[in-house]
Design a protein around this motif. Sequence first.
Motif, mmCIF file in Angstrom:
data_model
loop_
_atom_site.group_PDB
_atom_site.id
_atom_site.type_symbol
_atom_site.label_atom_id
_atom_site.label_comp_id
_atom_site.label_asym_id
_atom_site.label_seq_id
_atom_site.Cartn_x
_atom_site.Cartn_y
_atom_site.Cartn_z
ATOM 1 N N TYR A 142 16.623 14.092 -17.757
ATOM 2 C CA TYR A 142 15.938 13.113 -16.926
ATOM 3 C C TYR A 142 16.609 13.107 -15.548
ATOM 4 O O TYR A 142 17.811 13.369 -15.426
ATOM 5 N N TRP A 156 11.966 10.715 -11.957
ATOM 6 C CA TRP A 156 11.268 11.988 -11.733
ATOM 7 C C TRP A 156 10.287 12.199 -12.892
ATOM 8 O O TRP A 156 10.664 12.027 -14.065
ATOM 9 N N GLU A 158 9.137 14.626 -14.495
ATOM 10 C CA GLU A 158 9.334 15.741 -15.411
ATOM 11 C C GLU A 158 10.793 15.835 -15.840
ATOM 12 O O GLU A 158 11.697 15.453 -15.099
ATOM 13 N N LYS A 199 7.787 19.733 -5.142
ATOM 14 C CA LYS A 199 6.996 20.653 -5.968
ATOM 15 C C LYS A 199 6.292 21.709 -5.118
ATOM 16 O O LYS A 199 6.062 22.838 -5.582
ATOM 17 N N GLY A 206 10.342 22.893 -15.786
ATOM 18 C CA GLY A 206 10.245 21.476 -16.140
ATOM 19 C C GLY A 206 9.314 21.293 -17.311
ATOM 20 O O GLY A 206 8.583 22.207 -17.710
ATOM 21 N N LYS A 207 9.348 20.119 -17.893
ATOM 22 C CA LYS A 207 8.430 19.807 -18.979
ATOM 23 C C LYS A 207 8.071 18.324 -18.926
ATOM 24 O O LYS A 207 8.818 17.505 -18.380
ATOM 25 N N LYS A 208 6.944 18.003 -19.487
ATOM 26 C CA LYS A 208 6.444 16.643 -19.465
ATOM 27 C C LYS A 208 7.382 15.701 -20.208
ATOM 28 O O LYS A 208 7.954 16.054 -21.243
ATOM 29 N N ILE A 209 7.545 14.497 -19.680
ATOM 30 C CA ILE A 209 8.343 13.468 -20.358
ATOM 31 C C ILE A 209 7.480 12.821 -21.446
ATOM 32 O O ILE A 209 6.451 12.206 -21.157
#
Length: 499
Positions: A142, A156, A158, A199, A206-209
């Motif tokens: 995170y 953030w 992601e 971005k 990155g990956k989705k939270i």
Amino acid sequence: MQQTNSISFNFTGGIISPGHLKEILEIANAAKVSHISFGLRQQLIMDVAAKYFIEFGNSCKEKQLSFYKTQKEQPNIVSSYAATGIFTIESWLKEGAYKDVFDLFNYKPLLKINICDSNQHLVPLFNGHLNWISSPSQHFWYLYIRFPRTQTVYCWPELVYSNDIAMLSKKIEKLILEQQEDYYSNEQADGNMLFQQTKSMIEYVGKKIDHDIILPEFSLPYYEGFNKADNNYWLGIYSRDELFAVPFLIDICNICMETKIGQLYTTTWKSLIIKGIEGKHKKMWNYILGKYRINVRHAANELNWQTEDNNEDGLIIKRHIIRHFDKEDVRTDGLIFAVKTKPSSSMFASVIINRQGAGNSKRLKSKDRFDILYTPDFNPNSSELILFREGVEKDHLGTYLVSLCKIFYEQGSRADLLLDYSNAQAVQKNTTDQSKLVYQCKHCYTIYDEKIGDPDNNIIAGTAFAELSSDYHCPLCEAPKEDLVKVQESVLGLQFLAG
């Protein structure tokens, strides 16, 4: 009064080799520096007399030791590395993972960067500008941005891969410093705008939270003294006046090198941790502690304080309040206190004693007044502050703080933890009892337990009652299988169940 230069040495993540530290200390000793201290960001701080400063600087340059004047702050990268293996056990974030991240920082950050395990309580999570916090997904983090000179915090959108932390930190810092009108001293700073800008400029993994960060209830560990860890010991050393004698630390370095301890750790509590002490060497460590009269068992209500670096005023207030706490025999476990005398300071605490007009005067005065503030639910990781008392005289601070401590414990006692525990145990017992199902003959009360089977009739353990042949019968009275009835076994006896 002798003129001095206050300087700092940064140790990335609070890690330093004994040999490196010894080089610094020997140069300091030659410059007549008697004591050093550690800072809130795990850096080393010392005051060098002006008449020795040029010689000191030349010696550091010769040894390739970088330092900076404290007035021109170059923030150290803070980490919870010191907690690994002693305060955090079950975590994917091990020492090697930290070092992999540190090694990728090829620049000197101008913003405060924290790199922390979400499962530890030793190091503040959110008091940096770029706060990297481990997620449940291995090697993903995170990022919480606290915009400079604000209390505005942005999550953030992601999770970020470990190998991209340094690169992304550098780009975000560049944008914030270049666009200070948008992101500096601006409580309305737009984190989404910063995200979109970043971005569009760089690519990272990155990956989705999937879900918001889950933090365990805060509880500061006791970070002092000899403590067992696996087959060895770790030692925490705290100083009441935040000063450590240079000869003492040189002896510490010598023992570490002699006993093959490769790392020392500074903490955000201005203390020192040594890990990996073998039992056979403990006597040697006790000798050094005794030689310099080092106390390693201070009261817990003295260890849960934060004061600004190199700030005697903060220490005076801290000592004054602790004396009152001792007199009143006050419990402070679960609380973190901080004394703030400068407006620019960002303090990690659940209770803050804020000097009114902080920064207008260099020294405390009898007419000074203080505000007492606390965080919602007394969570030190919160940036929101609630005013408890305003304009309090120094001599009355202790009285009001005792009242605030009572409020904290009363708030915690609203939930009857003993009753909750008893109810939970009852539910667990009921669940356990219900799982103990056996089959009992209604004539002679003989039991068939699926876990045991019926060895005398060649039925092995683990054979379900339903798997028994239809001609199975009670081994004692030979009643047919259908006369064995399902029952619940409990400490009160056996009870027949319907169906």
